[in-house]
Design a protein around this motif. Structure first.
Motif, PDB file in Angstrom:
ATOM      1  N   ILE A  53       7.982   2.595 -15.668  1.00  0.00           N
ATOM      2  CA  ILE A  53       9.191   1.786 -15.804  1.00  0.00           C
ATOM      3  C   ILE A  53       9.234   1.220 -17.216  1.00  0.00           C
ATOM      4  O   ILE A  53       8.254   0.645 -17.697  1.00  0.00           O
ATOM      5  CB  ILE A  53       9.195   0.636 -14.774  1.00  0.00           C
ATOM      6  CG1 ILE A  53       9.229   1.224 -13.363  1.00  0.00           C
ATOM      7  CG2 ILE A  53      10.361  -0.310 -14.995  1.00  0.00           C
ATOM      8  CD1 ILE A  53       8.960   0.214 -12.280  1.00  0.00           C
ATOM      9  N   GLU A  54      10.355   1.379 -17.882  1.00  0.00           N
ATOM     10  CA  GLU A  54      10.485   0.859 -19.237  1.00  0.00           C
ATOM     11  C   GLU A  54      10.663  -0.659 -19.221  1.00  0.00           C
ATOM     12  O   GLU A  54      11.453  -1.192 -18.452  1.00  0.00           O
ATOM     13  CB  GLU A  54      11.672   1.514 -19.940  1.00  0.00           C
ATOM     14  CG  GLU A  54      11.451   2.981 -20.266  1.00  0.00           C
ATOM     15  CD  GLU A  54      12.573   3.552 -21.113  1.00  0.00           C
ATOM     16  OE1 GLU A  54      13.456   2.763 -21.530  1.00  0.00           O
ATOM     17  OE2 GLU A  54      12.564   4.772 -21.347  1.00  0.00           O
TER      18      GLU A  54
ATOM     19  N   HIS B  66       4.228 -11.324 -15.434  1.00  0.00           N
ATOM     20  CA  HIS B  66       5.271 -10.327 -15.144  1.00  0.00           C
ATOM     21  C   HIS B  66       6.405 -10.399 -16.162  1.00  0.00           C
ATOM     22  O   HIS B  66       6.938  -9.357 -16.573  1.00  0.00           O
ATOM     23  CB  HIS B  66       5.827 -10.535 -13.731  1.00  0.00           C
ATOM     24  CG  HIS B  66       6.784  -9.463 -13.303  1.00  0.00           C
ATOM     25  ND1 HIS B  66       8.145  -9.636 -13.272  1.00  0.00           N
ATOM     26  CD2 HIS B  66       6.572  -8.195 -12.876  1.00  0.00           C
ATOM     27  CE1 HIS B  66       8.737  -8.529 -12.858  1.00  0.00           C
ATOM     28  NE2 HIS B  66       7.803  -7.637 -12.605  1.00  0.00           N
ATOM     29  N   ASP B  67       6.772 -11.600 -16.556  1.00  0.00           N
ATOM     30  CA  ASP B  67       7.834 -11.792 -17.539  1.00  0.00           C
ATOM     31  C   ASP B  67       7.364 -12.746 -18.627  1.00  0.00           C
ATOM     32  O   ASP B  67       7.062 -13.904 -18.345  1.00  0.00           O
ATOM     33  CB  ASP B  67       9.097 -12.380 -16.876  1.00  0.00           C
ATOM     34  CG  ASP B  67       9.762 -11.408 -15.922  1.00  0.00           C
ATOM     35  OD1 ASP B  67      10.100 -10.298 -16.366  1.00  0.00           O
ATOM     36  OD2 ASP B  67       9.929 -11.756 -14.747  1.00  0.00           O
ATOM     37  N   ASN B  68       7.299 -12.261 -19.858  1.00  0.00           N
ATOM     38  CA  ASN B  68       7.103 -13.127 -21.008  1.00  0.00           C
ATOM     39  C   ASN B  68       5.865 -14.024 -20.868  1.00  0.00           C
ATOM     40  O   ASN B  68       5.890 -15.187 -21.261  1.00  0.00           O
ATOM     41  CB  ASN B  68       8.366 -13.987 -21.219  1.00  0.00           C
ATOM     42  CG  ASN B  68       8.431 -14.584 -22.603  1.00  0.00           C
ATOM     43  OD1 ASN B  68       7.857 -14.059 -23.555  1.00  0.00           O
ATOM     44  ND2 ASN B  68       9.110 -15.706 -22.722  1.00  0.00           N
TER      45      ASN B  68
ATOM     46  N   LYS C 128       0.852  -1.203   0.000  1.00  0.00           N
ATOM     47  CA  LYS C 128       0.000   0.000   0.000  1.00  0.00           C
ATOM     48  C   LYS C 128       0.880   1.242   0.000  1.00  0.00           C
ATOM     49  O   LYS C 128       0.666   2.187  -0.785  1.00  0.00           O
ATOM     50  CB  LYS C 128      -0.903  -0.016   1.237  1.00  0.00           C
ATOM     51  CG  LYS C 128      -1.762   1.238   1.410  1.00  0.00           C
ATOM     52  CD  LYS C 128      -2.858   1.292   0.365  1.00  0.00           C
ATOM     53  CE  LYS C 128      -3.886   2.370   0.677  1.00  0.00           C
ATOM     54  NZ  LYS C 128      -3.336   3.722   0.670  1.00  0.00           N
ATOM     55  N   GLU C 129       1.882   1.259   0.842  1.00  0.00           N
ATOM     56  CA  GLU C 129       2.795   2.396   0.908  1.00  0.00           C
ATOM     57  C   GLU C 129       3.614   2.501  -0.384  1.00  0.00           C
ATOM     58  O   GLU C 129       3.831   3.604  -0.904  1.00  0.00           O
ATOM     59  CB  GLU C 129       3.730   2.252   2.111  1.00  0.00           C
ATOM     60  CG  GLU C 129       4.608   3.471   2.353  1.00  0.00           C
ATOM     61  CD  GLU C 129       5.400   3.374   3.641  1.00  0.00           C
ATOM     62  OE1 GLU C 129       6.128   4.338   3.961  1.00  0.00           O
ATOM     63  OE2 GLU C 129       5.300   2.335   4.333  1.00  0.00           O
ATOM     64  N   LEU C 130       4.064   1.352  -0.895  1.00  0.00           N
ATOM     65  CA  LEU C 130       4.877   1.356  -2.112  1.00  0.00           C
ATOM     66  C   LEU C 130       4.120   1.962  -3.287  1.00  0.00           C
ATOM     67  O   LEU C 130       4.649   2.844  -3.988  1.00  0.00           O
ATOM     68  CB  LEU C 130       5.301  -0.073  -2.452  1.00  0.00           C
ATOM     69  CG  LEU C 130       6.105  -0.245  -3.745  1.00  0.00           C
ATOM     70  CD1 LEU C 130       7.513   0.295  -3.575  1.00  0.00           C
ATOM     71  CD2 LEU C 130       6.160  -1.710  -4.179  1.00  0.00           C
TER      72      LEU C 130
ATOM     73  N   ILE D 159       9.515  -6.743  -8.673  1.00  0.00           N
ATOM     74  CA  ILE D 159       8.329  -6.160  -9.288  1.00  0.00           C
ATOM     75  C   ILE D 159       8.700  -4.942 -10.126  1.00  0.00           C
ATOM     76  O   ILE D 159       8.194  -4.770 -11.243  1.00  0.00           O
ATOM     77  CB  ILE D 159       7.299  -5.773  -8.202  1.00  0.00           C
ATOM     78  CG1 ILE D 159       6.712  -7.044  -7.566  1.00  0.00           C
ATOM     79  CG2 ILE D 159       6.187  -4.904  -8.781  1.00  0.00           C
ATOM     80  CD1 ILE D 159       5.872  -6.791  -6.343  1.00  0.00           C
ATOM     81  N   LEU D 160       9.610  -4.118  -9.612  1.00  0.00           N
ATOM     82  CA  LEU D 160      10.019  -2.896 -10.301  1.00  0.00           C
ATOM     83  C   LEU D 160      11.150  -3.137 -11.299  1.00  0.00           C
ATOM     84  O   LEU D 160      11.740  -2.199 -11.818  1.00  0.00           O
ATOM     85  CB  LEU D 160      10.446  -1.847  -9.271  1.00  0.00           C
ATOM     86  CG  LEU D 160       9.374  -1.445  -8.252  1.00  0.00           C
ATOM     87  CD1 LEU D 160       9.919  -0.429  -7.263  1.00  0.00           C
ATOM     88  CD2 LEU D 160       8.133  -0.907  -8.960  1.00  0.00           C
ATOM     89  N   ARG D 161      11.466  -4.420 -11.529  1.00  0.00           N
ATOM     90  CA  ARG D 161      12.437  -4.849 -12.541  1.00  0.00           C
ATOM     91  C   ARG D 161      13.844  -4.332 -12.269  1.00  0.00           C
ATOM     92  O   ARG D 161      14.603  -4.034 -13.189  1.00  0.00           O
ATOM     93  CB  ARG D 161      11.950  -4.446 -13.943  1.00  0.00           C
ATOM     94  CG  ARG D 161      10.559  -4.999 -14.230  1.00  0.00           C
ATOM     95  CD  ARG D 161      10.053  -4.680 -15.610  1.00  0.00           C
ATOM     96  NE  ARG D 161       8.652  -5.080 -15.726  1.00  0.00           N
ATOM     97  CZ  ARG D 161       8.233  -6.310 -16.046  1.00  0.00           C
ATOM     98  NH1 ARG D 161       9.108  -7.249 -16.316  1.00  0.00           N
ATOM     99  NH2 ARG D 161       6.938  -6.596 -16.114  1.00  0.00           N
TER     100      ARG D 161
END
Length: 295
Positions: A80-81, A201-203, A67-69, A228-230
């Motif tokens: 985020i790219e 999340h990935d592929n 929640k904070e994040l 999560i933020l890669r």
């Protein structure tokens, strides 16, 4: 008369004995069933107690952390790219990860904080400049597989009619460049742990991790957030020691050996069957020749 009375008494005693036997069996079955139900109830009470004392606080910690994040991420609003997201669809080459949302049920709502059993973190990877792309498959069976894959991964699409040109024949799909991503934490009372399911999340991969509640701490959540933020790709990578690697190699070698032996057996069986077929042909020719001689 006496003999008749004796036979009647014997029959009564026999019937009474059989009845008592059935009652005893039913009584024993009922007692066993009650014991099982009591054991199940005791197990459920233990599971509920462990949930209240060990799992629920960790689910609350997970919810509060994310929640904070996402509050910070939505304030910063810097996507985020994500480059080359999918090997299946090369057109998904330049995406942005954004639109973070947190909920405690699959419909996007918020449940009682004191009864948390699920936590959903949802966001998207999308192309801000192009909403969709065209993907062409050759055959109807490929189109069915494509529809099944896209539906399974909750990606929007439209199937166009069959198209045909001099250079290209096939079935055209218009596929959305908006990929929904879900991190779902769910309570598993029966196994006394927390299950983390990760979708897309990935592929377009679907991954699952079983989490011991004792694992959940600030360090674990920070590492997960980096994934999560890669910023960290190693969150779900499994480290295998040398002994385990050697065991895996031996197992693979054994499986290959077994497979090779099976192939040899199949080849021998096929050869024997061919030989038997040739023998049968010769026998049939001989029989046919003998019949002609008899005529």
């Amino acid at each position: 008369m006496n003999s008749r009375n004796k036979n009647k008494n014997k029959n009564k005693n026999k019937t009474k004995s059989e009845t008592m036997g059935i009652l005893d069996d039913l009584r024993e079955q009922a007692n066993q069933q009650q014991t099982v139900q009591q054991d199940d109830l005791a197990t459920q009470e233990q599971q509920e107690q462990y949930y209240q004392t060990s799992i629920l606080p960790k689910m609350q910690q997970i919810f509060s952390y994310f929640k904070e994040l996402i509050d910070y991420l939505n304030i910063i609003e810097t996507p985020i790219e994500v480059n080359h997201y999918s090997t299946r669809y090369p057109a998904l080459v330049h995406l942005h990860q954004q639109d973070y949302k947190l909920s405690t049920d699959q419909h996007g709502g918020i449940a009682d904080f004191e009864k948390l059993t699920e936590v959903y973190l949802r966001f998207k990877c999308l192309d801000e400049n192009e909403e969709s792309f065209t993907h062409i498959v050759e055959h109807a069976i490929d189109a069915d597989q494509e529809k099944e894959f896209l539906s399974q991964h909750k990606v929007s699409f439209k199937q166009n009619h069959s198209i045909g040109t001099i250079k290209n024949n096939g079935i055209s799909f218009q596929i959305s460049k908006k990929i929904p991503i879900i991190f779902k934490f769910s309570v598993d009372k029966e196994n006394s742990n927390i299950t983390l399911n990760i979708q897309n999340h990935d592929n377009f991969e679907h991954r699952t991790q079983k989490i011991n509640p004792n694992q959940v701490n600030e360090a674990y959540l920070d590492k997960l957030a980096r994934y999560i933020l890669r910023k960290d790709k190693d969150f779900l990578h499994i480290k295998i020691d040398d002994n385990s690697k050697e065991k895996i190699r031996k197992k693979i070698h054994l499986q290959k050996k077994i497979h090779a032996n099976e192939l040899k057996e199949v080849a021998i069986r096929e050869k024997n069957e061919q030989q038997q077929q040739e023998i049968n042909k010769v026998k049939n020719k001989i029989k046919s020749f003998i019949k002609q001689l008899k005529k």
